[in-house]
Design an enzyme around this catalytic site. Structure first.
Site, short mmCIF file in Angstrom:
data_model
loop_
_atom_site.label_atom_id
_atom_site.label_comp_id
_atom_site.label_asym_id
_atom_site.label_seq_id
_atom_site.Cartn_x
_atom_site.Cartn_y
_atom_site.Cartn_z
N ASP A 52 -18.49 -62.70 31.53
CA ASP A 52 -18.44 -63.55 30.33
C ASP A 52 -19.43 -63.04 29.28
O ASP A 52 -19.48 -63.54 28.16
CB ASP A 52 -18.66 -65.03 30.67
CG ASP A 52 -20.04 -65.32 31.25
OD1 ASP A 52 -20.76 -64.36 31.59
OD2 ASP A 52 -20.39 -66.51 31.36
N LYS A 121 -16.16 -64.96 39.98
CA LYS A 121 -17.61 -65.18 40.13
C LYS A 121 -17.96 -66.50 39.46
O LYS A 121 -17.44 -66.80 38.39
CB LYS A 121 -18.39 -64.03 39.49
CG LYS A 121 -19.90 -64.26 39.48
CD LYS A 121 -20.66 -63.03 39.06
CE LYS A 121 -20.83 -62.85 37.56
NZ LYS A 121 -21.48 -63.98 36.87
N GLU A 190 -29.79 -62.12 39.59
CA GLU A 190 -30.15 -61.67 38.24
C GLU A 190 -31.54 -62.16 37.85
O GLU A 190 -31.91 -63.32 38.09
CB GLU A 190 -29.12 -62.19 37.22
CG GLU A 190 -29.49 -61.80 35.79
CD GLU A 190 -28.36 -61.95 34.77
OE1 GLU A 190 -27.24 -62.31 35.15
OE2 GLU A 190 -28.63 -61.70 33.58
O1 KIV Z 1 -21.27 -61.53 32.46
C1 KIV Z 1 -21.97 -60.63 32.94
O2 KIV Z 1 -22.07 -59.55 32.37
C2 KIV Z 1 -22.67 -60.91 34.19
C3 KIV Z 1 -23.64 -59.94 34.78
C4 KIV Z 1 -23.95 -60.25 36.19
C5 KIV Z 1 -23.42 -58.52 34.64
O3 KIV Z 1 -22.47 -61.95 34.72
#
Ligand code: KIV
Length: 297
Positions: A52, A121, A190
């Site tokens: 996103d 995710k 992260e």
């Molecule tokens: O949206 C994104 O770029 C992410 C990171 C973990 C790379 O969620």
């Protein structure tokens, strides 16, 4: 590059990535469109996240919060067309899963059916574990994401490294264990201290994918535009920029504009021509059919 867990040319699956725990590091990147996805896939990356982060990197929003599921799905379809091997993970946008497991399952199903994603995710730890479990129960592999979760921007009051106190570190370990317990096949860590991500990596039986979380995760991910140097404004400390594509593009644009202005573009070899002899006849015909010039006002 050879990070291949599937036979050459075969699609990488979520169970194969899960089985990479503790093995050869998993290499991942975001991509948002056909040409970049194709390049990432041909370079042998294990999975592509249609992140996103598309909101900021490509669409020009100032956070990930405004992006819609329709925008994410359109990008995922483009990525899908460019990918033969890498696992495609769709990043569930803010507002499409936080409030209920039912909405989470419905959004994840749209990612799979309409976008062609092969996993999704979601951000958040224990408070999102029931949603993650519901999506897994709908037969969709789910990657977790804890630590600095950009969709929590308003709650965090800015993009801040997480887990820096003993209490906060323990919370993140509990979050990671909860996601594993709910059936996640991997979890993104992260923006957290490297010592904490090492402990989480040791405690989990699923792979951890780090971004700003040190070298001891089971894999690493970066944002495509950060890696190639096509960003505007602040870049995070954890980014390593491998190319300066912004300068390359700016220079190409300037050269083209200069060439057009100076009538150096297009050259003869970049232009089409009539077959020999045709031009003479055409010019003759044209001059005969021209009306006589009238008075100039
Ligand atoms: O949206 C994104 O770029 C992410 C990171 C973990 C790379 O969620």
């Amino acid at each position: 590059m050879s990070h291949i867990s599937a036979p050459q040319g075969k699609k990488i699956t979520a169970p194969q990535l899960r089985a990479r725990k503790g093995g050869q590091p998993i290499v991942a990147l975001t991509a948002y469109d056909y040409p970049t996805a194709r390049l990432v896939d041909e370079a042998g990356f294990d999975f592509i996240l249609v992140g996103d982060s598309l909101a900021q990197t490509v669409l020009g929003y100032d956070s990930t919060l405004p992006i819609t599921l329709d925008e994410m799905i359109a990008a995922t379809r483009a990525v899908k067309r460019g990918v033969k091997r890498a696992l495609i993970v769709g990043d569930m946008p803010f507002g499409y899963y936080q409030d209920s497991a039912e909405r989470g399952v419905a959004s994840a199903i749209r990612f799979i059916k309409e976008g062609g994603a092969e996993a999704v995710k979601i951000e958040g730890g224990r408070k999102r574990a029931h949603i993650l479990r519901a999506i897994v129960e709908a037969e969709i592999p789910v990657m977790g994401h804890i630590g600095l979760t950009p969709q929590s921007l308003l709650q965090m009051g800015g993009y801040r490294v997480q887990g820096k106190t003993m209490e906060a570190a323990k919370e993140l370990i509990e979050d990671a264990l909860a996601l594993e317990g709910a059936g996640a096949f991997a979890v993104v860590l992260e923006g957290m201290p490297k010592e904490l991500s090492r402990i989480i990596t040791e405690r989990l039986s699923i792979p951890t994918i780090g971004i700003g979380a040190g070298v001891e995760c089971d894999g690493q991910i970066l944002v495509f535009t950060d890696l190639i140097g096509l960003t505007f404004g602040h870049t995070a400390k954890f980014v390593r920029q491998y190319a300066d594509v912004k300068t390359v593009i700016a220079s190409a644009l300037k050269q083209y504009a200069d060439d057009v202005t100076a009538r150096r573009f297009p050259a003869d070899e970049e232009s089409y021509a009539l077959p020999e002899g045709t031009i003479v006849n055409l010019e003759e015909e044209h001059s005969q059919s021209m009306p006589p010039l009238g008075p100039i006002n």
